[in-house]
Design a protein around this motif. Structure first.
Motif, mmCIF file in Angstrom:
data_model
loop_
_atom_site.group_PDB
_atom_site.id
_atom_site.type_symbol
_atom_site.label_atom_id
_atom_site.label_comp_id
_atom_site.label_asym_id
_atom_site.label_seq_id
_atom_site.Cartn_x
_atom_site.Cartn_y
_atom_site.Cartn_z
ATOM 1 N N ASN A 267 0.807 -1.226 0.000
ATOM 2 C CA ASN A 267 0.000 0.000 0.000
ATOM 3 C C ASN A 267 0.840 1.276 0.000
ATOM 4 O OD1 ASN A 267 -2.831 1.081 0.190
ATOM 5 N ND2 ASN A 267 -1.976 2.012 2.023
ATOM 6 N N PRO A 268 1.871 1.422 0.848
ATOM 7 C CA PRO A 268 2.659 2.663 0.801
ATOM 8 C C PRO A 268 3.406 2.864 -0.519
ATOM 9 C CG PRO A 268 3.013 1.492 2.866
ATOM 10 C CD PRO A 268 2.276 0.566 1.975
ATOM 11 N N LEU A 269 3.716 1.783 -1.228
ATOM 12 C CA LEU A 269 4.459 1.897 -2.483
ATOM 13 C C LEU A 269 3.552 1.887 -3.705
ATOM 14 C CD1 LEU A 269 7.417 -0.574 -1.753
ATOM 15 C CD2 LEU A 269 7.344 1.900 -1.394
ATOM 16 N N SER A 270 2.246 2.004 -3.515
ATOM 17 C CA SER A 270 1.305 1.864 -4.621
ATOM 18 C C SER A 270 1.302 3.053 -5.575
ATOM 19 C CB SER A 270 -0.110 1.661 -4.074
ATOM 20 O OG SER A 270 -0.531 2.803 -3.335
ATOM 21 N N SER A 271 1.826 4.203 -5.134
ATOM 22 C CA SER A 271 1.887 5.417 -5.973
ATOM 23 C C SER A 271 0.501 5.927 -6.363
ATOM 24 C CB SER A 271 2.715 5.165 -7.237
ATOM 25 O OG SER A 271 4.031 4.816 -6.923
ATOM 26 N N LEU A 272 -0.475 5.752 -5.490
ATOM 27 C CA LEU A 272 -1.796 6.302 -5.769
ATOM 28 C C LEU A 272 -1.869 7.792 -5.479
ATOM 29 C CD1 LEU A 272 -4.247 3.552 -4.469
ATOM 30 C CD2 LEU A 272 -3.920 4.303 -6.813
ATOM 31 N N THR A 273 -1.052 8.270 -4.568
ATOM 32 C CA THR A 273 -1.104 9.684 -4.200
ATOM 33 C C THR A 273 -0.036 10.519 -4.893
ATOM 34 O OG1 THR A 273 0.286 9.233 -2.261
ATOM 35 C CG2 THR A 273 -2.097 9.160 -1.958
ATOM 36 N N ILE A 274 1.086 9.920 -5.256
ATOM 37 C CA ILE A 274 2.162 10.635 -5.932
ATOM 38 C C ILE A 274 2.695 9.770 -7.063
ATOM 39 C CG2 ILE A 274 2.880 12.005 -3.928
ATOM 40 C CD1 ILE A 274 5.034 9.964 -3.379
ATOM 41 N N PRO A 275 3.286 10.374 -8.092
ATOM 42 C CA PRO A 275 3.850 9.573 -9.183
ATOM 43 C C PRO A 275 4.940 8.640 -8.685
ATOM 44 C CG PRO A 275 3.674 11.876 -9.830
ATOM 45 C CD PRO A 275 3.369 11.824 -8.363
ATOM 46 N N LYS A 276 5.030 7.476 -9.296
ATOM 47 C CA LYS A 276 6.013 6.480 -8.868
ATOM 48 C C LYS A 276 7.438 6.988 -9.038
ATOM 49 C CE LYS A 276 5.995 4.142 -13.365
ATOM 50 N NZ LYS A 276 5.723 2.874 -14.090
ATOM 51 N N GLU A 277 7.659 7.896 -10.004
ATOM 52 C CA GLU A 277 9.003 8.435 -10.226
ATOM 53 C C GLU A 277 9.486 9.285 -9.062
ATOM 54 O OE1 GLU A 277 7.192 7.485 -14.114
ATOM 55 O OE2 GLU A 277 6.538 8.626 -12.362
ATOM 56 N N MET A 278 8.580 9.773 -8.238
ATOM 57 C CA MET A 278 8.955 10.650 -7.140
ATOM 58 C C MET A 278 9.396 9.895 -5.886
ATOM 59 S SD MET A 278 6.021 13.606 -7.611
ATOM 60 C CE MET A 278 6.378 14.323 -6.016
ATOM 61 N N LEU A 279 9.161 8.594 -5.842
ATOM 62 C CA LEU A 279 9.604 7.816 -4.688
ATOM 63 C C LEU A 279 11.108 7.577 -4.757
ATOM 64 C CD1 LEU A 279 6.765 5.151 -4.351
ATOM 65 C CD2 LEU A 279 7.116 7.199 -2.985
ATOM 66 N N PRO A 280 11.760 7.394 -3.609
ATOM 67 C CA PRO A 280 13.208 7.174 -3.605
ATOM 68 C C PRO A 280 13.592 5.911 -4.356
ATOM 69 C CG PRO A 280 12.375 7.609 -1.384
ATOM 70 C CD PRO A 280 11.183 7.386 -2.253
ATOM 71 N N TRP A 281 14.813 5.934 -4.886
ATOM 72 C CA TRP A 281 15.415 4.788 -5.567
ATOM 73 C C TRP A 281 14.426 4.243 -6.605
ATOM 74 C CZ3 TRP A 281 15.619 -0.907 -4.473
ATOM 75 C CH2 TRP A 281 16.713 -1.505 -5.121
ATOM 76 N N HIS A 282 14.190 2.943 -6.632
ATOM 77 C CA HIS A 282 13.260 2.326 -7.577
ATOM 78 C C HIS A 282 11.997 1.826 -6.874
ATOM 79 C CE1 HIS A 282 16.438 2.451 -10.602
ATOM 80 N NE2 HIS A 282 17.242 1.841 -9.748
ATOM 81 N N TRP A 283 11.700 2.362 -5.693
ATOM 82 C CA TRP A 283 10.584 1.834 -4.916
ATOM 83 C C TRP A 283 9.253 2.035 -5.625
ATOM 84 C CZ3 TRP A 283 11.704 -1.680 -1.734
ATOM 85 C CH2 TRP A 283 12.862 -1.638 -0.961
ATOM 86 N N GLY A 284 9.094 3.109 -6.363
ATOM 87 C CA GLY A 284 7.850 3.340 -7.073
ATOM 88 C C GLY A 284 7.574 2.269 -8.114
ATOM 89 N N GLU A 285 8.622 1.880 -8.840
ATOM 90 C CA GLU A 285 8.469 0.826 -9.841
ATOM 91 C C GLU A 285 8.258 -0.531 -9.168
ATOM 92 O OE1 GLU A 285 7.823 -0.421 -13.523
ATOM 93 O OE2 GLU A 285 8.365 1.658 -13.057
#
Length: 355
Positions: A267-285
């Motif tokens: 759930n925290p890594l789902s990128s529903l609230t922010i684009p996946k590219e904005m998460l640290p490292w590759h966590w968004g992907e």
């Protein structure tokens, strides 16, 4: 006067005043364990947003070479955008609709047009709106005639959810719903056939109810109701089957493992609230390979980006569902009761309590 000796009956019928109490080491371990869990919950939900920053967001530009050079110099220096050049406005709009870009800038003799997609990300949409306002402000500050600047939202959010807050919150019921169904079925239903039937029935019925609330009732989802029902049911089934399957594979600890994977990782890594590219490292992907991320992406594409490919998120949901079904069916604890309730199992086939 002599008192009669107590009989065996009176001795056994006397109420006991002894109460079992936990040891102090057990009490201390409980306090430390609960505090650690609370800390991990906080980190799981706050950490991704806290460390996120606007970076490497796919953006396409089109127009004359001189204008493109100026646009790239202005937008690319901050590192917020990963800029790609396309042939014309039609190609730029296609890139947005196919989810290859979050927005576009198109320069022409008549002015500059910013193409946004608030349904893709309100954060990026706001950034492009600010960039559009900045062009006019810079020209005015330099004493020049500002170009005509327009902003067009190619994929706007639902009028009932103009800021995307409802869509962002919708991810939590998906994760919690799948987790709740999996936990309850693991605890209350015994037998691999009945557990599989329960997970399937729960996914279909709960998916119908959630789709009705998020779609026709609240207007957060604006795509095909049947497809939204199918996506939500698939997500609930994948999560529920995984939790029940982990319980069947390793016992009670599997329930906790499935819940942790779903709620505190996926759930925290789902990128529903922010684009996946904005998460640290590759966590968004990485988050897109968990059920909440895949389900959220499918709902976004179904509602707002029908031209985009949905193959990968469907494969992700199918993979989690397959793992759940296999472990549910063949796990050595698949037919054991976890929580016994009188009358909940058939006497002639009731399995022994799990050790």
């Amino acid at each position: 006067m002599a008192h009669p000796a107590p009989t065996a009956e009176s001795t056994h019928s006397a109420p006991s005043t002894h109460t079992a109490q936990s040891t102090w080491p057990t009490t201390l371990r409980t306090v430390l364990g609960a505090s650690t869990v609370v800390l991990l919950v906080l980190l799981a939900f706050v950490w991704p947003s806290y460390l996120s920053k606007v970076k490497d967001l796919p953006l396409v530009v089109a127009g004359p070479p001189a204008a493109l050079t100026q646009i790239q110099a202005g937008l690319g220096k901050s590192g917020a955008f990963d800029i790609t050049t396309v042939a014309d406005r039609a190609a730029a709009e296609s890139a947005i609709k196919q989810r290859d870009a979050y927005g576009a800038v198109v320069a022409s003799p008549s002015g500059v047009e910013f193409l946004t997609a608030s349904a893709a990300s309100t954060v990026v949409s706001q950034a492009l709106n600010q960039a559009a306002a900045g062009i006019t402000a810079q020209a005015a500050a330099a004493g020049q005639q500002p170009p005509k600047v327009t902003v067009t939202d190619i994929a706007p959010l639902s009028p009932d959810d103009p800021r995307g807050a409802g869509f962002a919150v919708a991810g939590l019921p998906l994760a919690m719903g799948g987790m709740l169904g999996g936990v309850l079925i693991s605890l209350l239903v015994a037998g691999h056939r009945r557990r599989l039937a329960a997970v399937t029935g729960y996914a279909v019925l709960a998916g119908l109810l959630l789709a009705a609330v998020l779609g026709p009732w609240l207007g957060i989802l604006v795509g095909s109701f049947v497809m939204e029902w199918a996506i939500i049911s698939a997500a609930l089934f994948a999560t529920g089957a995984f939790i029940v399957g982990m319980n069947g594979l390793i016992g009670r600890a599997g329930i906790a493992l499935g819940a942790i994977v779903t709620l505190f990782i996926g759930n925290p890594l789902s990128s529903l609230t922010i684009p996946k590219e904005m998460l640290p490292w590759h966590w968004g992907e990485i988050g897109q390979f968990f059920v909440p991320g895949a389900a959220g992406t499918l709902l976004r594409l179904e509602s707002y980006f029908p031209d985009a490919s949905t193959l990968r998120p469907w494969l992700v949901l199918a993979a989690w569902a397959l793992v759940g079904v296999v472990t549910l069916w063949f796990g050595r604890h698949a037919d054991e009761e976890v929580l016994h309730i009188d009358g909940a199992t058939e006497p002639e086939t009731a399995p022994a309590l799990a050790s």
